[in-house]
Design a protein around this motif. Structure first.
Motif, PDB file in Angstrom:
ATOM      1  N   PRO B  50      15.377  34.983  67.164  1.00  0.00           N
ATOM      2  CA  PRO B  50      15.339  33.522  67.267  1.00  0.00           C
ATOM      3  C   PRO B  50      14.676  32.855  66.065  1.00  0.00           C
ATOM      4  O   PRO B  50      15.021  31.717  65.734  1.00  0.00           O
ATOM      5  N   ASP B  51      13.757  33.557  65.406  1.00  0.00           N
ATOM      6  CA  ASP B  51      13.110  32.981  64.223  1.00  0.00           C
ATOM      7  C   ASP B  51      14.142  32.650  63.152  1.00  0.00           C
ATOM      8  O   ASP B  51      14.207  31.529  62.627  1.00  0.00           O
ATOM      9  N   ILE B  54      16.553  29.767  64.121  1.00  0.00           N
ATOM     10  CA  ILE B  54      16.033  28.410  63.912  1.00  0.00           C
ATOM     11  C   ILE B  54      16.120  28.043  62.431  1.00  0.00           C
ATOM     12  O   ILE B  54      16.567  26.953  62.062  1.00  0.00           O
ATOM     13  N   THR B  55      15.718  28.984  61.559  1.00  0.00           N
ATOM     14  CA  THR B  55      15.743  28.692  60.126  1.00  0.00           C
ATOM     15  C   THR B  55      17.155  28.429  59.640  1.00  0.00           C
ATOM     16  O   THR B  55      17.417  27.492  58.877  1.00  0.00           O
ATOM     17  N   ALA B  58      18.415  25.026  60.808  1.00  0.00           N
ATOM     18  CA  ALA B  58      17.793  23.863  60.163  1.00  0.00           C
ATOM     19  C   ALA B  58      18.224  23.756  58.705  1.00  0.00           C
ATOM     20  O   ALA B  58      18.535  22.667  58.231  1.00  0.00           O
ATOM     21  N   ILE B  59      18.230  24.878  57.996  1.00  0.00           N
ATOM     22  CA  ILE B  59      18.511  24.818  56.558  1.00  0.00           C
ATOM     23  C   ILE B  59      20.002  24.934  56.282  1.00  0.00           C
ATOM     24  O   ILE B  59      20.583  24.126  55.568  1.00  0.00           O
ATOM     25  N   GLY B  62      21.988  22.155  58.576  1.00  0.00           N
ATOM     26  CA  GLY B  62      21.509  20.789  58.443  1.00  0.00           C
ATOM     27  C   GLY B  62      21.383  20.334  57.005  1.00  0.00           C
ATOM     28  O   GLY B  62      22.165  19.528  56.512  1.00  0.00           O
ATOM     29  N   LEU B  63      20.367  20.873  56.322  1.00  0.00           N
ATOM     30  CA  LEU B  63      19.991  20.306  55.028  1.00  0.00           C
ATOM     31  C   LEU B  63      20.987  20.614  53.931  1.00  0.00           C
ATOM     32  O   LEU B  63      21.366  19.737  53.158  1.00  0.00           O
ATOM     33  N   ALA B  66      24.166  18.544  53.993  1.00  0.00           N
ATOM     34  CA  ALA B  66      23.941  17.163  53.554  1.00  0.00           C
ATOM     35  C   ALA B  66      23.784  17.105  52.040  1.00  0.00           C
ATOM     36  O   ALA B  66      24.337  16.219  51.374  1.00  0.00           O
ATOM     37  N   ILE B  67      23.050  18.071  51.472  1.00  0.00           N
ATOM     38  CA  ILE B  67      22.820  18.050  50.028  1.00  0.00           C
ATOM     39  C   ILE B  67      24.123  18.284  49.270  1.00  0.00           C
ATOM     40  O   ILE B  67      24.400  17.637  48.254  1.00  0.00           O
TER      41      ILE B  67
END
Lengths: 278, 84
Positions: B50-51, B54-55, B58-59, B62-63, B66-67
């Motif tokens: 799960p660690d 999540i990373t 998110a990265i 998500g990020l 967008a970038i």
């Protein structure tokens, strides 16, 4: 190498370089110590690596668990089963094993990862450096729903990010995902309103202070326990919030650093700048 | 049960990665890359990490998506300015 050299020489040179790399890799692979040559017990005790506690106790009782001539790291400590909220001081007291390996056993490695991220962010900012200009054409304003919705969602996302990195030693998560979640919340603020600018001085101060805090925590470990980034706080009881020593402190520092860095990257990507190369 | 869900997720990952490679439009390949990240984070969760899940969510989903979109927008703006 000049550009007018024939193509054959270039390809031969490239093949030569690749061959040297391959030979070096092969030699390193051959001369590596085999699995039985490394004494794992010198680094981590085997009870910590095994996931299944019941198997470990059975193997320990029958005496087959450790190879000949090997002793467990803490052989003089009698083995007790681990109980949540009751057991005190197992290795370093973190309920989430991944976190305690990443921050405690491999803390120096984590410092290197933070440095790599810092270098990447400063590279992006160096490339996009310049004077802010206003766009010539007027951008379309986002709708009211977007404006209000992102501002409401930002509070929840920010709180969730803080939860992820403060709770890193108890539940899955940690500094890097928490910082990324916070940065994505700030990205939402950018999308919600045209011309949103974060507080640049605040981002800078947060980023540098948290980086300094990481190194200072490591230096405290160096001077009190005689090892860089060693755990110098009491480890407490498994499952409590105040347990696992300095892991939560370091994760708070990493989370603030990663969040402010990624927010600054998004800011410098999204703003219009006029290039000022000499 | 969970093996069927994982198989479907793997098939979706393969299809979206093929779209990301062979698509003519850059925007659609960026979005399908985000979908690949989402599927991979789901797979990490099935595989009890799960660690990392999540990373990755998110990265990766998500990020970085967008970038990439922001960078594509900037590149297209530069192209039109040159033509004028």
């Amino acid at each position: 190498m000049k550009n007018d050299t024939p193509k054959v020489f270039k390809s031969i040179f490239a093949l030569f370089v690749v061959a040297i790399f391959m030979i070096g890799l092969f030699y390193a692979f051959v001369s590596m110590p085999k699995g039985w040559g490394v004494n794992v017990n010198n680094r981590v005790s085997r009870l910590y690596i095994l996931k299944n506690v019941r198997t470990a106790t059975r193997l320990l009782d029958s005496g087959k668990f450790f190879a000949k001539g090997m002793k467990p790291l803490r052989a003089e400590v009698p083995y007790k089963p681990i109980k949540f909220k009751k057991t005190a001081n197992l290795e370093d007291g973190a309920a989430n094993v991944v976190t305690s390996i990443v921050v405690d056993y491999r803390g120096f490695d984590t410092l290197g990862e933070v440095t790599v991220l810092f270098l990447a962010a400063s590279g992006v900012m160096m490339l996009l450096f310049g004077k802010r200009v206003k766009p010539k054409r007027k951008k379309t304003e986002p709708s009211l729903i977007m404006y209000v919705g992102t501002r409401i969602a930002f509070a929840v996302i920010f709180l969730f990010g803080i939860y992820i990195f403060v709770h890193g030693h108890l539940t899955p998560g940690g500094g890097f995902p928490g910082g990324a979640v916070i940065a994505s919340g700030i990205l939402g603020l950018f999308l919600g309103r045209n011309g949103y600018t974060p507080n640049h001085a605040g981002l800078k101060v947060f980023e540098s202070l948290s980086g300094i805090a990481f190194v200072i925590i490591g230096l405290i470990g160096l001077f009190s326990v005689k090892s860089f980034l060693a755990n110098f706080l009491p480890t407490g009881i498994i499952g409590n919030l105040y347990s696992a020593g300095f892991i939560s402190l370091i994760y708070i520092a990493i989370g603030m650093k990663v969040g402010s860095e990624l927010a600054a990257v998004v800011d410098s990507m999204i703003g219009d700048t006029k290039e000022e190369w000499s | 049960m969970i093996i069927y869900v994982a198989t479907i997720v793997v098939i979706v990952i393969i299809i979206t990665s093929l779209i990301a490679v062979f698509s003519k439009k850059l925007l659609s390949s960026i979005i399908s890359m985000g979908l690949v990240s989402l599927g991979v984070s789901g797979l990490f969760f099935f595989l009890q990490a799960p660690d990392v899940a999540i990373t990755e969510a998110a990265i990766g989903a998500g990020l970085s998506t967008a970038i990439f979109v922001i960078a594509l927008k900037k590149v297209k703006k530069g192209e039109t300015k040159d033509e004028e």
